[in-house]
Design a protein around this motif. Structure first.
Motif, PDB file in Angstrom:
ATOM      1  N   TRP A 174       0.845  -1.186   0.000  1.00  0.00           N
ATOM      2  CA  TRP A 174       0.000   0.000   0.000  1.00  0.00           C
ATOM      3  C   TRP A 174       0.889   1.247   0.000  1.00  0.00           C
ATOM      4  O   TRP A 174       1.912   1.263   0.654  1.00  0.00           O
ATOM      5  N   GLY A 220      -0.684  -0.885  -4.029  1.00  0.00           N
ATOM      6  CA  GLY A 220      -1.603  -2.004  -4.119  1.00  0.00           C
ATOM      7  C   GLY A 220      -3.053  -1.596  -4.324  1.00  0.00           C
ATOM      8  O   GLY A 220      -3.860  -2.394  -4.811  1.00  0.00           O
ATOM      9  N   ARG A 221      -3.395  -0.391  -3.946  1.00  0.00           N
ATOM     10  CA  ARG A 221      -4.771   0.084  -4.187  1.00  0.00           C
ATOM     11  C   ARG A 221      -5.086   0.124  -5.668  1.00  0.00           C
ATOM     12  O   ARG A 221      -6.224  -0.123  -6.095  1.00  0.00           O
ATOM     13  N   ARG A 254      -6.264  -5.860  -3.284  1.00  0.00           N
ATOM     14  CA  ARG A 254      -5.906  -4.434  -3.290  1.00  0.00           C
ATOM     15  C   ARG A 254      -5.593  -3.909  -1.891  1.00  0.00           C
ATOM     16  O   ARG A 254      -5.042  -2.826  -1.746  1.00  0.00           O
ATOM     17  N   GLY A 255      -5.989  -4.662  -0.866  1.00  0.00           N
ATOM     18  CA  GLY A 255      -5.755  -4.212   0.505  1.00  0.00           C
ATOM     19  C   GLY A 255      -6.927  -3.474   1.096  1.00  0.00           C
ATOM     20  O   GLY A 255      -6.746  -2.570   1.926  1.00  0.00           O
ATOM     21  N   THR A 298       4.424  -1.776   5.810  1.00  0.00           N
ATOM     22  CA  THR A 298       3.512  -2.084   4.703  1.00  0.00           C
ATOM     23  C   THR A 298       3.596  -3.549   4.265  1.00  0.00           C
ATOM     24  O   THR A 298       2.808  -3.978   3.424  1.00  0.00           O
ATOM     25  N   ARG A 350      -0.387  -5.784   5.257  1.00  0.00           N
ATOM     26  CA  ARG A 350      -1.490  -4.866   4.985  1.00  0.00           C
ATOM     27  C   ARG A 350      -2.807  -5.393   5.552  1.00  0.00           C
ATOM     28  O   ARG A 350      -3.482  -4.712   6.305  1.00  0.00           O
ATOM     29  N   ASN A 351      -3.182  -6.605   5.158  1.00  0.00           N
ATOM     30  CA  ASN A 351      -4.439  -7.213   5.610  1.00  0.00           C
ATOM     31  C   ASN A 351      -4.156  -8.057   6.848  1.00  0.00           C
ATOM     32  O   ASN A 351      -3.463  -9.071   6.764  1.00  0.00           O
ATOM     33  N   SER A 407      -2.042  -0.359   7.448  1.00  0.00           N
ATOM     34  CA  SER A 407      -2.721  -1.643   7.564  1.00  0.00           C
ATOM     35  C   SER A 407      -4.139  -1.449   8.074  1.00  0.00           C
ATOM     36  O   SER A 407      -4.522  -0.361   8.504  1.00  0.00           O
ATOM     37  N   TYR A 445      -5.002 -12.747   3.701  1.00  0.00           N
ATOM     38  CA  TYR A 445      -4.457 -12.065   4.883  1.00  0.00           C
ATOM     39  C   TYR A 445      -2.954 -12.273   4.986  1.00  0.00           C
ATOM     40  O   TYR A 445      -2.446 -13.363   4.777  1.00  0.00           O
ATOM     41  N   ASP A 446      -2.266 -11.183   5.341  1.00  0.00           N
ATOM     42  CA  ASP A 446      -0.808 -11.215   5.475  1.00  0.00           C
ATOM     43  C   ASP A 446      -0.372 -11.657   6.862  1.00  0.00           C
ATOM     44  O   ASP A 446       0.720 -12.196   7.040  1.00  0.00           O
TER      45      ASP A 446
END
Length: 612
Positions: free
Chosen positions: A140, A143-144, A248-249, A455, A458-459, A479, A519-520
């Protein structure tokens, strides 16, 4: 005389013993220094082990002496069960929203698009593979706007929604220009128009709901305005729209307004929208609009853009008669009035309604009031055609349920539900203590893994969010956190939303409403103690593996006996794990287990681990 000589001999032997001991100590000290200096064989072995270590697995993780490795002491047992990769056809497997199973259910009220989880005998007991060529998503904010084609290899939306500026395919990436069906000129311009009526800029509006979100560009562009939107859409012919959103986050889940209540608490969202979501708002006597009313906060806003708004311009494009569209809009406005909503704006393609802050200010004919005493009892509960009652107030200016501070102040302020004593066993003091404890936990996690807060993750998901303290401690534009309140835990999700965070109810004995690899980072605090006698821990861990991205991280926090069981299962899951002491020392029975999922893709068997 004899006694004197004997005494002298004893002293001589005693001195000699002391001298020998001193010499031995010096010798061992010199040997130790030589060993540590880099010239000993032991150091050569250590160097070899270091060279063999795959740095990609524990990049930036810190396992120094402030967190000691905890040896697992258990009786001799067979080796851990090894879970094989699933067939590549399961790359995008969503256990509770699978198309083949869905088609067995009625289409009425979108029942077939709701959650239908597999029975025990149909559950997969294998590892969901990533697609060939998979790479970590762009960080991000890049990533958006960009998603790797290899991660979500579906081009249909680039054709179906080409005119509406949803998504474009360029080389080996998808580009998201920020357009939407009702805002082809971009989400920013659309949000600017909303902000001329809705106080988005001053922190009054923090949580939002996007019903039928598409690729979630509305939510994506609200983030830079410090608004957190929860988006949902069904898994339907608009292939992978929720998957794109998460890639995309942007917060999103697979979901639909059908026959079952939404998995959110009452009075959760400051703002909700339908941007050509095609939900039949007038059907079933307005049941869907009543469900939006349930989750909309007193004083909150509802935005409708798309049919039937601006029907005079679009009736031919929509292939509907003027009379039909006019009657539909009139019916929506009548339903809104019955819910104590007031139309604040209508111009062009947009209409904005505002919900009254309490029932005292509503002097219009109201819809029938729901009899259920618990408006948050929603898990697999049918929607009702009735209005959810608001908490009682004593004056016309009082906000039902309590007035919230503006964000970010509301993040750490005592939530009204706690201040009013609505959450059993939780006081303002214990709320503050919980915040302090979770900040301490996060500090310990960052000492273990320096990537937390960057970053890279993010998720993020908190599987047992309690009061939302972990998400509050982590709050950052880098995040967002999906705060999950298990259906068998104390209901605290309303508190989480009052803090300006987002989340969802879920039962971890079932699959989560998301795509694989979304999910990260996953935080699992007390999850396995909560569920160890409720369902198979193996099923929960396989579901965690499904939703975790390759080289993503999990931090478990639980009793050591429970974590020993968890670690045993993960040994067969292509995860690398380390058990750590509690931050307060080795005598505390609660421990920390850190896991990193290895990188591998379907059909190759390759992995970041050296033992493949």
């Amino acid at each position: 005389m004899g006694t004197k000589h004997s005494s002298m001999g004893f002293k001589t032997r005693n001195s000699l013993s002391i001298f020998v001991v001193i010499c031995l100590c010096c010798l061992f000290y010199i040997l130790g220094a030589w060993q540590k200096s880099g010239f000993g064989k032991g150091d050569g072995i250590a160097v070899q082990m270091t060279k063999k270590t795959d740095c990609n697995i524990f990049t930036e993780l810190n396992f120094e002496t402030h967190h000691n490795y905890v040896e697992i002491i258990e009786p001799s047992q067979p080796k851990a069960k090894v879970f094989k990769p699933c067939h590549v056809k399961y790359t995008d497997y969503t256990p509770c929203q699978e198309q083949d199973r869905a088609m067995k259910f009625p289409r009425e009220n979108m029942i077939y698009r709701e959650r239908h989880c597999p029975p025990e005998e149909e559950k997969l007991h294998c590892l969901i593979p990533a697609p060939k060529g998979y790479k970590t998503p762009f960080p991000w904010p890049k990533g958006r706007d960009y998603v790797r084609y290899a991660n979500v290899p579906y081009k249909s939306l680039t054709v179906e929604k080409a005119v509406q500026n949803w998504v474009q395919f360029q080389g080996d990436v998808f580009k998201f220009p920020g357009g939407g069906t009702m805002f082809p000129q971009g989400a920013d311009a659309y949000i600017d128009e909303l902000a001329s009526v809705i106080p988005i800029a001053d922190g009054s509006v923090r949580t939002a709901l996007d019903t039928g979100c598409g690729v979630a560009s509305w939510g994506a562009y609200l983030m830079k305005r410090n608004v957190l939107a929860m988006s949902f859409a069904p898994r339907d012919n608009h292939e992978a729209q929720v998957q794109f959103a998460l890639e995309r986050g942007v917060p999103a889940v697979i979901g639909v307004l059908g026959s079952i209540r939404l998995p959110f608490p009452s009075r959760a969202f400051d703002m909700a929208q339908c941007s050509r979501c095609l939900i039949p708002w007038t059907a079933n006597d307005g049941m869907y609009l009543m469900e939006v009313d349930r989750v909309l906060r007193p004083g909150g806003y509802w935005i409708l853009s798309g049919p039937p708004i601006n029907w005079k311009t679009y009736y031919q494009t929509w292939k509907r008669s003027k009379a039909d569209l006019q009657a539909e809009q009139r019916k929506i406005e009548e339903l809104a009035e019955s819910l104590c909503w007031e139309k604040k704006y209508e111009k062009g393609d947009i209409a904005i309604f505002r919900k009254k802050v309490n029932d005292k200010t509503c002097h219009r004919k109201s819809a029938s009031v729901c009899e259920s005493k618990d408006a948050d009892d929603v898990w697999y509960k049918e929607m009702k055609t009735c209005k959810t009652p608001l908490p009682k107030v004593t004056s016309a200016n009082e906000v039902a349920g309590g007035r919230l501070k503006k964000f970010p102040e509301r993040l750490h302020a005592v939530p009204p539900q706690i201040a009013k004593g609505f959450v059993e066993g939780v006081t303002a003091e214990s709320f503050e203590e919980d915040n302090k404890l979770l900040r301490k936990h996060l500090h310990a996690y960052k000492r273990i893994n320096k990537l937390i807060g960057t970053t890279r993750y993010r998720n993020i998901m908190d599987m047992n969010a309690r009061l939302g303290g972990f998400a509050a401690a982590l709050e950052s534009p880098k995040s967002w956190v999906m705060n999950v309140v298990p259906t068998i835990a104390k209901n605290t999700l309303g508190v989480i939303y009052e803090r300006g965070l987002v989340g969802i109810y879920h039962d971890w004995c079932e699959g989560f409403s998301t795509y694989p690899r979304t999910y990260d980072f996953i935080h699992a605090n007390g999850v396995f103690s909560l569920y160890q006698n409720k369902c198979n821990l193996e099923d929960i861990l396989l579901e965690m593996d499904r939703i975790l991205r390759p080289e993503g991280t999990v931090i478990f926090r639980d009793e050591v006996d429970v974590l020993n069981k968890v670690k045993k299962i993960t040994e067969g899951m292509r995860w690398d794990t380390k058990m750590m002491d509690h931050e307060d020392g080795p005598l505390v029975p609660e421990k920390i287990l850190v896991a990193v999922k290895q990188y591998w893709v379907g059909g190759t068997g390759n992995s970041t681990s050296s033992d493949q």
